[in-house]
Design an enzyme around this catalytic site. Structure first.
Site, PDB file in Angstrom:
ATOM      1  N   LYS A 183       0.966  -1.252   0.103  1.00  0.00           N
ATOM      2  CA  LYS A 183      -0.102  -0.041  -0.013  1.00  0.00           C
ATOM      3  C   LYS A 183       0.906   1.231   0.116  1.00  0.00           C
ATOM      4  O   LYS A 183       1.566   1.629   1.157  1.00  0.00           O
ATOM      5  CB  LYS A 183      -0.926   0.134   1.163  1.00  0.00           C
ATOM      6  N   GLU A 240       3.957   7.849  15.348  1.00  0.00           N
ATOM      7  CA  GLU A 240       2.619   7.745  15.714  1.00  0.00           C
ATOM      8  C   GLU A 240       1.959   6.859  15.073  1.00  0.00           C
ATOM      9  O   GLU A 240       1.105   5.989  15.727  1.00  0.00           O
ATOM     10  CB  GLU A 240       1.985   9.176  15.477  1.00  0.00           C
ATOM     11  N   GLY A 242       3.213   4.307  13.643  1.00  0.00           N
ATOM     12  CA  GLY A 242       3.798   2.953  13.909  1.00  0.00           C
ATOM     13  C   GLY A 242       3.300   2.395  15.163  1.00  0.00           C
ATOM     14  O   GLY A 242       3.016   1.185  15.100  1.00  0.00           O
ATOM     15  N   GLU A 259       9.899   0.906  10.303  1.00  0.00           N
ATOM     16  CA  GLU A 259      10.956   1.958  10.319  1.00  0.00           C
ATOM     17  C   GLU A 259      10.190   3.221  10.459  1.00  0.00           C
ATOM     18  O   GLU A 259       9.272   3.620   9.505  1.00  0.00           O
ATOM     19  CB  GLU A 259      11.379   2.102   8.951  1.00  0.00           C
ATOM     20  N   CYS A 293      13.489  10.691   7.055  1.00  0.00           N
ATOM     21  CA  CYS A 293      13.416  10.220   8.264  1.00  0.00           C
ATOM     22  C   CYS A 293      14.742  10.303   9.233  1.00  0.00           C
ATOM     23  O   CYS A 293      15.097  10.675  10.080  1.00  0.00           O
ATOM     24  CB  CYS A 293      13.082   8.680   8.214  1.00  0.00           C
TER      25      CYS A 293
HETATM   26  P1  NAD Z   1       2.356   8.265   7.994  1.00  0.00           P
HETATM   27  O1  NAD Z   1       2.609   7.432   9.382  1.00  0.00           O
HETATM   28  O2  NAD Z   1       1.462   9.338   8.136  1.00  0.00           O
HETATM   29  O3  NAD Z   1       1.958   7.473   6.952  1.00  0.00           O
HETATM   30  C1  NAD Z   1       2.662   6.234   6.541  1.00  0.00           C
HETATM   31  C2  NAD Z   1       1.611   5.044   5.663  1.00  0.00           C
HETATM   32  O4  NAD Z   1       0.684   4.634   6.694  1.00  0.00           O
HETATM   33  C3  NAD Z   1       0.814   5.773   4.711  1.00  0.00           C
HETATM   34  O5  NAD Z   1       0.917   4.695   3.516  1.00  0.00           O
HETATM   35  C4  NAD Z   1      -0.419   5.900   5.158  1.00  0.00           C
HETATM   36  O6  NAD Z   1      -1.459   5.759   4.318  1.00  0.00           O
HETATM   37  C5  NAD Z   1      -0.543   4.860   6.210  1.00  0.00           C
HETATM   38  N1  NAD Z   1      -1.672   4.795   7.296  1.00  0.00           N
HETATM   39  C6  NAD Z   1      -2.050   5.665   7.820  1.00  0.00           C
HETATM   40  N2  NAD Z   1      -2.782   5.486   8.937  1.00  0.00           N
HETATM   41  C7  NAD Z   1      -2.696   4.210   9.203  1.00  0.00           C
HETATM   42  C8  NAD Z   1      -3.292   3.350  10.086  1.00  0.00           C
HETATM   43  N3  NAD Z   1      -4.036   3.764  11.019  1.00  0.00           N
HETATM   44  N4  NAD Z   1      -2.819   2.084  10.073  1.00  0.00           N
HETATM   45  C9  NAD Z   1      -2.063   1.505   8.722  1.00  0.00           C
HETATM   46  N5  NAD Z   1      -1.439   2.297   8.218  1.00  0.00           N
HETATM   47  C10 NAD Z   1      -1.897   3.702   8.265  1.00  0.00           C
HETATM   48  O7  NAD Z   1       3.750   8.861   7.368  1.00  0.00           O
HETATM   49  P2  NAD Z   1       4.165   9.800   6.222  1.00  0.00           P
HETATM   50  O8  NAD Z   1       3.619  10.947   6.715  1.00  0.00           O
HETATM   51  O9  NAD Z   1       3.368   9.126   4.917  1.00  0.00           O
HETATM   52  O10 NAD Z   1       5.614   9.673   6.094  1.00  0.00           O
HETATM   53  C11 NAD Z   1       6.617  10.368   6.748  1.00  0.00           C
HETATM   54  C12 NAD Z   1       7.049   9.756   8.259  1.00  0.00           C
HETATM   55  O11 NAD Z   1       7.687   8.277   7.659  1.00  0.00           O
HETATM   56  C13 NAD Z   1       8.091  10.475   8.786  1.00  0.00           C
HETATM   57  O12 NAD Z   1       7.864  10.186  10.280  1.00  0.00           O
HETATM   58  C14 NAD Z   1       9.252   9.634   8.520  1.00  0.00           C
HETATM   59  O13 NAD Z   1      10.403   9.817   9.480  1.00  0.00           O
HETATM   60  C15 NAD Z   1       8.967   8.200   8.425  1.00  0.00           C
HETATM   61  N6  NAD Z   1       9.798   7.436   7.670  1.00  0.00           N
HETATM   62  C16 NAD Z   1      10.845   6.529   8.149  1.00  0.00           C
HETATM   63  C17 NAD Z   1      11.743   5.921   7.292  1.00  0.00           C
HETATM   64  C18 NAD Z   1      12.692   4.996   7.974  1.00  0.00           C
HETATM   65  O14 NAD Z   1      12.997   4.148   7.054  1.00  0.00           O
HETATM   66  N7  NAD Z   1      12.588   5.017   9.504  1.00  0.00           N
HETATM   67  C19 NAD Z   1      11.525   6.233   5.959  1.00  0.00           C
HETATM   68  C20 NAD Z   1      10.831   7.212   5.448  1.00  0.00           C
HETATM   69  C21 NAD Z   1       9.697   7.840   6.121  1.00  0.00           C
END
Ligand code: NAD
Length: 509
Positions: A183, A240, A242, A259, A293
């Site tokens: 997804k 959050e 996660g 991650e 990130c």
């Molecule tokens: P997000 O947590 O808002 O969304 C991530 C994904 O989760 C999206 O596909 C979203 O649709 C989905 N999602 C939303 N609600 C959900 C739920 N309740 N259950 C399951 N899935 C759900 O993050 P974002 O704003 O898309 O990305 C930015 C974040 O990602 C930052 O915090 C960044 O640090 C992190 N990030 C981490 C890494 C790493 O490798 N550690 C890499 C890239 C980004």
């Protein structure tokens, strides 16, 4: 849908493209111009269940999980060969949909993704058996471990590096013999869709091995995290969400890798070589506008070189060229959305309210061609205390918080005072000294005299609330494998077993 000439992307389920049950499509935008690039099917929970059932069927009855490793590897290499032919096209989608600059998309995002994909194609070739030391208790036996695929993997990715994140999920999962439901993030589904489209056109994967559903995370993500037919969740996104993913996946005790976010320290030691450390700090903090990130968003600078260092850093940051991503001279493109722009502006205000000094204050550019995008120039705050929100919370924008330090011990202590532990960098001419500092930083990756270097061979992941498990390298492959111990008794004599006396003492041999 308003413009029928735009591309339409459907859901990819069981080797076929189809609309969602609702037949609803969402526009996908270019964050630099506000233009609609394509329309993307919006899946609901039942569509997601279809994809999960297809993956389950492919895993339980299909050819992929039981294929000889060499054969799987050969197919994955062939897929990468074809993807390589589409590099320019993939970079174009990445640039338009994610706001990556042309240079970043073409020189980093797509080539790196393909190198990482190739790495897992190679790892797929190894026989997944490991011998164990000779065991003699209770009798002589031969023991070995077999790494087996976990099963159906639900994979959820963020918007910041859509192509790379899709590769980091799909490639190791397939290499280890799993079946996948991916997804992508709602803002940036297009390069992942294109990736899957290219893979589909090769005709090399059995139907159901790879599935892709687009739509809201709260619906699709929740279905993936709670459906009993899914064996593993691999999530990249905010800490959050996660936490929520981990909670949801616990109801069926899925394997989970996370991650998550970071608030990563960059430590400039008093003997750092300024030429490279200034540029490196800029790269650490502002690459992709800080929407990374492992961005180095907390900069600790030794008081001994502080004035010289900061003068050069601010000068360089003020010269970064904010512009349209397609312009080859652009250093920084747009943020991903109007919401993200407001969030970043909110943090800048929070920094001002807390008493930090803006030595460079971000503003929305006034050039007419940037009027429809989510652009903001970089901000650098000095006089930051480590307990301020701008030093503790992940902003995901071009905002750098600088902390001057007197002793290195103090800098290390402050660097570790965060809920995150994803990455850090240490800049010093004395490598022995820098390595000792690296040992004391509580983070999954520490770069010395570099930042943002993610190698296919090296593990990547977080300490503390930055995540669970590791991606890439052999660690990334093992995160998609169950570990099975096989014990083969070699004595074959009943009375030599210790349990023989426990269960059946009265029987005479
Ligand atoms: P997000 O947590 O808002 O969304 C991530 C994904 O989760 C999206 O596909 C979203 O649709 C989905 N999602 C939303 N609600 C959900 C739920 N309740 N259950 C399951 N899935 C759900 O993050 P974002 O704003 O898309 O990305 C930015 C974040 O990602 C930052 O915090 C960044 O640090 C992190 N990030 C981490 C890494 C790493 O490798 N550690 C890499 C890239 C980004």
């Amino acid at each position: 849908m308003s413009d029928n000439s735009l591309p339409i992307f459907n859901l990819y389920i069981n080797g076929q493209w189809r609309a969602g049950r609702s037949e609803h499509y969402e526009p996908a935008y270019d964050p630099a111009t506000g233009e609609v690039l394509a329309h993307v099917a919006k899946a609901d929970a039942e569509d997601t269940r279809d994809a999960i059932r297809a993956a389950r069927q492919a895993f339980d009855h299909g050819a992929w999980p039981n294929m000889a490793p060499g054969e799987r590897s050969r197919i994955l290499h062939q897929i990468v060969n074809v993807l390589e032919e589409h590099q320019t096209e993939l970079a174009d989608w990445e640039m338009h949909n994610s706001g990556a600059t042309w240079r970043k998309a073409n020189l980093m995002d797509i080539p790196t993704g393909l190198v990482h994909f190739r790495h897992f194609a190679r790892l797929a070739d190894f026989e997944p058996l490991e011998p164990l030391p000779q065991i003699t208790f209770p009798t002589l036996s031969y023991n070995f471990v077999r790494h087996e695929p976990i099963g159906v993997c639900g994979q959820i990715i963020p918007w910041n590096f859509p192509f790379l994140m899709a590769v980091w999920k799909i490639a190791p999962a397939l290499a280890a013999g799993n079946c996948v439901v991916l997804k992508p993030a709602s803002y940036t589904p297009l390069s992942a869709l294109k990736l899957v489209e290219i893979i589909h056109e090769t005709g090399l994967l059995p139907p159901g091995t790879l599935n892709l559903v687009t739509g809201p995370g709260s619906v699709i993500g929740t279905e993936l995290c709670t459906n009993p037919l899914v064996d593993k969740i691999a999530f990249t996104g905010s800490t959050e969400v996660g936490r929520d993913v981990m909670r949801q996946a616990s109801s069926t005790v899925k394997k989970v890798t996370l991650e998550l976010g970071g608030k990563n320290p960059t430590l400039i030691l008093d003997d750092a070589e300024l030429d490279i450390a200034v540029e490196g700090s800029l790269w650490a903090a502002f690459m992709h506008n800080g929407q990374v990130c492992e961005a180095g968003t907390r900069l600790f600078v030794s008081g001994k070189i502080y004035d010289r260092f900061m003068e050069r850093l601010v000068d360089r940051a003020s010269k970064l060229h904010i512009g349209l991503p397609a312009d080859g001279t652009t250093d920084l493109g747009p943020l991903i959305s109007a919401g993200q722009l407001r969030t970043v502006e909110g943090y800048i205000q929070a920094g001002l309210d807390a008493g930090a000094t803006p030595v460079l204050l971000g503003r929305r550019p006034t050039e007419p061609e940037l009027a429809h995008g989510h652009f903001i120039t970089p901000t650098i705050f000095t006089n930051v205390r480590n307990d301020m929100r701008i030093a503790q919370e992940e902003i995901f924008g071009p905002v750098l918080s600088v902390i001057k330090y007197d002793s290195l011990e103090e800098a290390i202590r402050l660097a570790n005072e965060t809920i995150y532990g994803l990455a850090a960098s240490v800049w010093s001419a004395d490598i022995d000294r820098a390595v000792k500092v690296a040992y004391q930083i509580r983070a999954g990756t520490v770069w010395i005299n570099d930042h943002h270097i993610i190698s296919a061979e090296a593990p990547f992941g977080g300490y503390k609330q930055s995540g669970l498990g590791r991606e890439l390298g052999e660690w990334g492959m093992k995160a998609y494998s169950e570990v099975k111990h096989i014990h083969v008794d070699l004595s074959r004599v009943r009375k030599n077993r210790f349990w023989y006396d426990i269960l059946t003492p009265q029987i005479d041999d």
